[in-house]
Scaffold this active site. Sequence first.
Site, PDB file in Angstrom:
ATOM      1  N   CYS A 157       0.855  -1.208   0.000  1.00 43.53           N
ATOM      2  CA  CYS A 157       0.000   0.000   0.000  1.00 43.53           C
ATOM      3  C   CYS A 157       0.880   1.243   0.000  1.00 43.53           C
ATOM      4  O   CYS A 157       0.791   2.078  -0.888  1.00 43.53           O
ATOM      5  CB  CYS A 157      -0.895  -0.002   1.232  1.00 43.53           C
ATOM      6  SG  CYS A 157      -2.120  -1.292   1.152  1.00 43.53           S
ATOM      7  N   ASP A 180      -6.401   3.034   4.383  1.00 48.72           N
ATOM      8  CA  ASP A 180      -7.473   2.826   5.362  1.00 48.72           C
ATOM      9  C   ASP A 180      -7.326   3.959   6.377  1.00 48.72           C
ATOM     10  O   ASP A 180      -6.471   3.916   7.262  1.00 48.72           O
ATOM     11  CB  ASP A 180      -7.245   1.443   5.998  1.00 48.72           C
ATOM     12  CG  ASP A 180      -8.241   1.080   7.073  1.00 48.72           C
ATOM     13  OD1 ASP A 180      -8.877   1.987   7.641  1.00 48.72           O
ATOM     14  OD2 ASP A 180      -8.352  -0.121   7.358  1.00 48.72           O
TER      15      ASP A 180
END
Length: 276
Positions: A157, A180
């Site tokens: 990520c 997130d």
Amino acid sequence: MSYADQVFMQNIQEILDHGVWDTDQNVRPHWEDGTPAHTIKKFGIVNRYDLQKEFPILTLRRTYWKTAVDELLWIWQKKSNNVHDLNARIWDQWADETGSIGKAYGYQLAVKHHYPEGDMDQVDRVLYDLKHNPASRRILTNIYNFADLSEMHLYPCAYSMTFNVSGNVLNAILNQRSQDMLAANNWNVVQYAVLVYMMAQVSGLVPGELVHVIADAHIYDRHVPIVEKMLTQTPAPAPKFAIDPSVMDFYAFTRNSFTMEGYTPAPFEDKIPIAI
Ligand SMILES: Nc1nc(=O)c2c([nH]1)NC[C@@H]1CN(c3ccc(C(=O)N[C@@H](CCC(=O)O)C(=O)O)cc3)CN21
Ligand SMILES: O=c1ccn([C@H]2C[C@H](O)[C@@H](COP(=O)(O)O)O2)c(=O)[nH]1
């Protein structure tokens, strides 16, 4: 209120007010009970943190910064891809029976590449260039290795760090394809701010700006009530971060090389479910 609180509140408000839901789409992540984990998102958020002003840690809720530093050291210093080398259990869902998360994160940083000066992995190349070629515009890491994606249990990520020296100041850009916001936004910011401090210290530089570029900044459906509650909390000023000034070797830092003085985050009792 810390500057990180201000940025986080703005980002969250922007996502809640103007974000786009993916509820009409098939999504990969799911909750523990098998329900699809949908999100509301904003594309292309850029946050700048000036480390010379204050350390970018959230006070709206506690960021478990020691655990975050552990994970950072696991990836960047131990260059491990095995959860048995990590104290926290945060990667267990993505590990196989041997504890491996596949050819992700630490694995990629440990791969050696050929250079005229000899074979070096990505971390050692950064350390070498910061010392010997600080004017270089090629000081970066990138773990989004397409050749190995099929053997990663979760695609990276936070996948690239670009380091840049201006005078005696070390700046960096963290590129992140997916974030997130509740579980890991400040977690990642704290980690990479600490990395800039570490890299700067062992290179005789001072930490400057951390620019965080996020492509898909999302809030999971089950996180919405939690972030809404967080926005009503009373924030506190940023604590004082310090790094042991005697450590001159990147590989000699431990979780105890860092202190956070006066960290008084707002109370927070919610359990954050993690989408798998
Ligand atoms: N959906 C999702 N979100 C993520 O943030 C995430 C993934 N998946 N997969 C891989 C890693 C694992 N990461 C995680 C996983 C869990 C926490 C977590 O549970 N944090 C708790 C406390 C951690 C502790 O025990 O110290 C928190 O309150 O922030 C944080 C980052 C970040 N990454
Ligand atoms: O350091 C990290 C690692 C993971 N995440 C989050 C971002 C997403 O919510 C998931 C990964 O799912 P993808 O479908 O592969 O994007 O994990 C994070 O924020 N920070």
